[in-house]
Each structure stands twice: as C-alpha cells, then as structure tokens.
Design a protein around this motif. Structure first.
Motif, PDB file in Angstrom:
ATOM      1  N   ILE A  74     -17.107  12.382   4.932  1.00  0.00           N
ATOM      2  CA  ILE A  74     -17.778  11.007   4.691  1.00  0.00           C
ATOM      3  C   ILE A  74     -17.144   9.910   4.217  1.00  0.00           C
ATOM      4  O   ILE A  74     -17.118   8.962   4.584  1.00  0.00           O
ATOM      5  CB  ILE A  74     -19.091  11.314   3.655  1.00  0.00           C
ATOM      6  CG1 ILE A  74     -20.272  12.423   4.374  1.00  0.00           C
ATOM      7  CG2 ILE A  74     -19.794  10.035   3.490  1.00  0.00           C
ATOM      8  CD1 ILE A  74     -21.211  12.824   3.238  1.00  0.00           C
ATOM      9  N   ARG A  75     -16.460  10.157   3.177  1.00  0.00           N
ATOM     10  CA  ARG A  75     -15.309   9.094   2.751  1.00  0.00           C
ATOM     11  C   ARG A  75     -14.612   8.505   3.871  1.00  0.00           C
ATOM     12  O   ARG A  75     -14.172   7.213   4.046  1.00  0.00           O
ATOM     13  CB  ARG A  75     -14.607   9.776   1.616  1.00  0.00           C
ATOM     14  CG  ARG A  75     -15.285   9.730   0.308  1.00  0.00           C
ATOM     15  CD  ARG A  75     -14.413  10.444  -0.671  1.00  0.00           C
ATOM     16  NE  ARG A  75     -15.286  10.121  -1.936  1.00  0.00           N
ATOM     17  CZ  ARG A  75     -14.763  10.309  -3.397  1.00  0.00           C
ATOM     18  NH1 ARG A  75     -13.642  10.773  -3.350  1.00  0.00           N
ATOM     19  NH2 ARG A  75     -15.494  10.197  -4.431  1.00  0.00           N
ATOM     20  N   VAL A  82      -7.551   3.730  -3.796  1.00  0.00           N
ATOM     21  CA  VAL A  82      -7.124   2.575  -3.172  1.00  0.00           C
ATOM     22  C   VAL A  82      -8.097   2.081  -1.933  1.00  0.00           C
ATOM     23  O   VAL A  82      -8.195   0.945  -1.836  1.00  0.00           O
ATOM     24  CB  VAL A  82      -5.717   2.827  -2.723  1.00  0.00           C
ATOM     25  CG1 VAL A  82      -5.140   1.810  -1.872  1.00  0.00           C
ATOM     26  CG2 VAL A  82      -4.719   3.184  -3.967  1.00  0.00           C
ATOM     27  N   ALA A  83      -8.483   2.955  -1.373  1.00  0.00           N
ATOM     28  CA  ALA A  83      -9.480   2.568   0.018  1.00  0.00           C
ATOM     29  C   ALA A  83     -10.908   2.011  -0.410  1.00  0.00           C
ATOM     30  O   ALA A  83     -10.900   1.262   0.103  1.00  0.00           O
ATOM     31  CB  ALA A  83      -9.526   3.890   0.815  1.00  0.00           C
ATOM     32  N   LEU A 109      -5.842   4.625   7.032  1.00  0.00           N
ATOM     33  CA  LEU A 109      -6.089   5.311   5.460  1.00  0.00           C
ATOM     34  C   LEU A 109      -6.947   6.618   5.560  1.00  0.00           C
ATOM     35  O   LEU A 109      -6.942   7.571   4.879  1.00  0.00           O
ATOM     36  CB  LEU A 109      -6.957   4.539   4.654  1.00  0.00           C
ATOM     37  CG  LEU A 109      -5.869   3.662   3.751  1.00  0.00           C
ATOM     38  CD1 LEU A 109      -6.592   2.575   2.783  1.00  0.00           C
ATOM     39  CD2 LEU A 109      -4.762   4.521   2.877  1.00  0.00           C
ATOM     40  N   TYR A 110      -8.066   6.635   6.558  1.00  0.00           N
ATOM     41  CA  TYR A 110      -8.811   7.881   6.720  1.00  0.00           C
ATOM     42  C   TYR A 110      -8.090   9.058   6.826  1.00  0.00           C
ATOM     43  O   TYR A 110      -8.521  10.211   6.775  1.00  0.00           O
ATOM     44  CB  TYR A 110      -9.906   7.309   7.828  1.00  0.00           C
ATOM     45  CG  TYR A 110      -9.458   7.362   9.403  1.00  0.00           C
ATOM     46  CD1 TYR A 110      -9.466   8.756   9.987  1.00  0.00           C
ATOM     47  CD2 TYR A 110      -9.422   6.227   9.836  1.00  0.00           C
ATOM     48  CE1 TYR A 110      -9.233   8.529  11.315  1.00  0.00           C
ATOM     49  CE2 TYR A 110      -9.230   6.174  11.259  1.00  0.00           C
ATOM     50  CZ  TYR A 110      -8.691   7.467  11.836  1.00  0.00           C
ATOM     51  OH  TYR A 110      -8.671   7.591  13.397  1.00  0.00           O
ATOM     52  N   LEU A 123       0.650  -1.301  -0.106  1.00  0.00           N
ATOM     53  CA  LEU A 123       0.084   0.032   0.141  1.00  0.00           C
ATOM     54  C   LEU A 123       0.868   1.162   0.082  1.00  0.00           C
ATOM     55  O   LEU A 123       0.592   2.187  -0.975  1.00  0.00           O
ATOM     56  CB  LEU A 123      -0.912   0.104   1.354  1.00  0.00           C
ATOM     57  CG  LEU A 123      -1.827   1.094   1.170  1.00  0.00           C
ATOM     58  CD1 LEU A 123      -2.882   1.349  -0.029  1.00  0.00           C
ATOM     59  CD2 LEU A 123      -2.890   1.099   2.589  1.00  0.00           C
ATOM     60  N   PRO A 124       1.852   1.323   0.853  1.00  0.00           N
ATOM     61  CA  PRO A 124       2.677   2.673   0.980  1.00  0.00           C
ATOM     62  C   PRO A 124       3.287   2.763  -0.553  1.00  0.00           C
ATOM     63  O   PRO A 124       3.532   3.733  -1.120  1.00  0.00           O
ATOM     64  CB  PRO A 124       3.712   2.246   1.926  1.00  0.00           C
ATOM     65  CG  PRO A 124       3.149   1.564   2.888  1.00  0.00           C
ATOM     66  CD  PRO A 124       2.290   0.718   2.078  1.00  0.00           C
ATOM     67  N   TRP A 125       3.912   1.587  -1.341  1.00  0.00           N
ATOM     68  CA  TRP A 125       4.458   1.778  -2.598  1.00  0.00           C
ATOM     69  C   TRP A 125       3.645   2.252  -3.573  1.00  0.00           C
ATOM     70  O   TRP A 125       4.008   2.757  -4.566  1.00  0.00           O
ATOM     71  CB  TRP A 125       5.137   0.433  -2.784  1.00  0.00           C
ATOM     72  CG  TRP A 125       6.683   0.447  -2.389  1.00  0.00           C
ATOM     73  CD1 TRP A 125       7.488  -0.101  -1.459  1.00  0.00           C
ATOM     74  CD2 TRP A 125       7.768   1.274  -2.979  1.00  0.00           C
ATOM     75  NE1 TRP A 125       8.648   0.383  -1.411  1.00  0.00           N
ATOM     76  CE2 TRP A 125       9.017   1.275  -2.628  1.00  0.00           C
ATOM     77  CE3 TRP A 125       7.719   2.288  -4.152  1.00  0.00           C
ATOM     78  CZ2 TRP A 125      10.291   1.658  -2.691  1.00  0.00           C
ATOM     79  CZ3 TRP A 125       8.785   2.872  -4.435  1.00  0.00           C
ATOM     80  CH2 TRP A 125      10.047   2.510  -3.984  1.00  0.00           C
TER      81      TRP A 125
END
Length: 397
Positions: free
Chosen positions: A278-279, A221-222, A353-354, A41-43
């Motif tokens: 909201i996301r 991504v999320a 991620l939020y 995920l970071p990459w």
C-alpha cells in the motif's frame, strides 16, 4: 494487570516513554531535516547507511565497557549521548564536517544505547508476561506519538530547527532519570558459546534491519516528499498514525502470551507485507500516503511484540544476555546498512522510491520463516519457560 507488578520493567518503560517523546518528535523529523538542509535524496539515505555501518564497527568494544562501568550506566551514557546528536543535527548544511560529526555521534550513541537497553529489558522482564510488557511499552510510545510530532512540526515552522532540536535533546537527557536506582544487570566474565547461541537472533534482526530500510527510513523520506516537504503536514500524518497505534497497542501481546505465537506471525507479517505494498502505491497521493502511514502504526503494534517476544526470550535463555544483544544488534546494523545502501544506489540510478519501499518484502519473507520456526519449536507456547540458572547471568557488576 499483573504485568505491571515488575517495578524494574515499569521504570524501563517510563524511561522508554520519555525517550519516545524525542523519538516520535525530533527523531521522526531527522531525515526530513537532512533533505531541507541540502542533502540529495541518495545522500540522505546513504547517511543512515553510514550511521549503521559505524555502529557495526564500534559494537565490539561494548563488552569491555560494560565490564568496567556496568550495563545500566551504559544505557544512561547512551541516552545522554543520544541527546547530543540533535544538537549536531542543526549544524548540518549539506555535505561537510558537521554531517561527519553527526554520523559519528549517532553511531556511538546508538551503539551504547540499543544493545544495552534491549539486554537490560530482557534481563529484568518476565517470560510469562513478555508480550504484554512489550505491548505496554509500545502503547506508551504510541500515545506519546500523538502529540510529539505535532509539537515538533509546529516548533520547526514557528521557531526553527535550533529550538525544536535543542528541546528534543533536553527531553532525551531527562529520559535517563528513571534509570537512577534501578538494579544493575550482571553478566558473566566468560560465556562459552554465547555468540553461537545468538545466531538465531542475529539472523532475525538482519531481516528486521532490511525491513526497516524501506519500511521506515525510505518511507519517512517518501512521506515527507509526498506531503510537499511541509513540516506541519508531516507531523500531522505522524500524529494520525500514533492514534491508530495507541488504540491497538497491547492486544497482540496478550495473544502471544496466551500461546498463539505462530498465528501471531501470520497476522503480523501478513499485515506488514500488505502495508508495504500500500505504501508503494501511495507515494504520489498525499491522502493515501497519510492512510498508509497510519496503517503502519497498527502494523508495528502487531509486528514488534511478535518479533521481540522471541528475541527477548532467546536472549534471557542464552549464556549471556548482553552478548546475545550485541551480536543481534550487529545483525540489525548489517541488514539495515545493506538495505539502505541498495536503496541509495537505486535512487541514484534513477529508480523510483516505491521500488526501495518494496524491497522490504524480502526481509518480511525471511523473518516470517525464522519466526515460524521459533514458535513452531515451542508448541502451544509463545514463550520459553526454561530460563537459565541465575548464576549464568552473574559476573562483573
């Protein structure tokens, strides 16, 4: 609909519509595929930061290339090179040479395409109908976006990545056809004060790049992760969002052209800020995530015409429209690369991620202030009425 009388704008919107088949199709699955291809995920987030940083580094050569080949040819070249990046995407399997080649090609293609396209659109467009012309463009993209993600998701599941992304590459290449025969854009060989005049655009695009880092890149991504990394479910969520965008595409453009720019800023940026919140709350709830993604389409139909009306009108009044957009797009790259790098670092450090989605609020706040200032300096108008004399735009063919 008087705003359809400009044939050059119509051709550019047709080009954009074809290109949007790829952008809302294979392009929307770009980050999802990188995750499936073995990147962490970071990459995955840092890959996009690298692409934007590469664009920033390549951008200074654009003036020389435009002087030699012309702006229209650069738009065509950028379109064709954009198709190549999808053929490279299928070669990526984790970190390695293929990923490096993809980053390099994406940086080059985007650098050639986006500043020249925006400068071209600003040059041929009309001040008094700018918002509606942009709204028409975005509505076309929204309608296309209903089908493209569903088809791409199905192709990925049924036939695999090579078929899906090679078809995407062919569609991008076809988008160059409407540009054949369109009048080229001229620009001055020398334009004293051009980059100073671009500072407002640079600052505004920096805020937009920062917003996009969380609101677009991190969110895609999320959303993919929230839907269980399912290509079909992801494509369905994008299609639902496109339906929302299609029914609301041109409303605010007309509102801006009627002279309600400051009010439009309040509405557009308020809605974007609400959607970001909201996301951030929706990441662990697939149903809410789909709703939040759909709301993003509505937000884009409000946000894009509000911001780009100001950008295009400032560009057309600048000593050189092309130089304005080269500088402004560099600001976008800087804002986006910084936001994505911060997001990648936060994820690597263990932040959820939020948090990366919420940092887009900083860009929203800054952009709101800048646009309020712009529309406030044009009381009763959302447009600039004093375009520069045409000779200021003339120069090498």
């Amino acid at each position: 609909m008087a705003f359809f009388t400009n044939s050059a704008v119509n051709r550019l919107n047709l080009h954009y519509g074809i290109h949007a088949i790829a952008l809302t199709g294979g392009g929307a699955f770009f980050s999802a595929y990188l995750l499936k291809a073995g990147l962490s995920l970071p990459w995955t987030l840092f890959t996009f930061a690298i692409i934007l940083a590469g664009r920033f580094a390549i951008r200074p050569i654009l003036i020389l290339l435009a002087a030699r080949w012309g702006v229209r040819r650069l738009v065509v070249a950028g379109t064709l090179l954009s198709s190549v990046q999808y053929t490279l995407l299928v070669q990526v399997h984790g970190l390695g040479a293929a990923l490096f080649a993809l980053c390099l090609m994406s940086s080059l293609a985007d650098t050639l395409y986006w500043p020249t396209y925006h400068a071209y659109f600003a040059f041929v467009g009309d001040h008094e109908q700018r918002g509606q012309q942009i709204g028409a463009r975005e509505a076309i993209a929204a309608i296309i976006g209903v089908i493209s993600p569903l088809v791409t998701g199905w192709l990925l599941v049924r036939y695999g990545a090579p078929v899906a992304f090679y078809l995407t590459a062919c569609v991008v290449a076809l988008a160059a056809l409407p540009l054949v025969g369109v009048v080229d854009m001229s620009f001055p060989a020398r334009a004293p004060g051009a980059f100073r005049a671009a500072i407002p655009g640079v600052l505004l695009f920096m805020t937009d790049g920062w917003v996009a880092a969380g609101y677009v890149f991190v969110w895609q991504v999320a959303l993919f992760l929230s839907l269980g990394e399912n290509f079909l479910a992801f494509g369905g969520a994008l299609a639902v969002a496109a339906v929302v965008g299609a029914v609301s595409g041109m409303v605010l453009g007309r509102h801006i052209d009627a002279g309600h720019g400051r009010r439009a800023v309040f509405v557009a940026y308020g809605v974007i800020a609400l959607i970001i919140v909201i996301r951030a709350l929706a990441l662990k709830n697939p149903v809410l995530a789909v709703v939040a993604n759909a709301l993003g389409a509505l937000g884009g139909c409000l946000y894009v015409p509000t911001m780009m009306t100001a950008i295009y009108n400032q560009a057309k009044r600048a000593p050189c429209t092309l130089r304005f957009h080269i500088a402004a797009e560099a600001g976008w790259d800087l804002g986006g690369a910084t936001g994505l790098s911060v997001s990648a670092l936060l994820v690597w450090l263990g932040f959820p991620l939020y948090v990366c989605v919420l940092i887009s609020l900083f860009g929203v706040a800054a952009g709101f202030v800048l646009l309020q200032r712009y529309y406030g300096n044009n009381p009763g108008l959302a447009i600039d009425t004093g375009a520069p004399p045409i000779e200021n735009q003339m120069g090498p063919p």
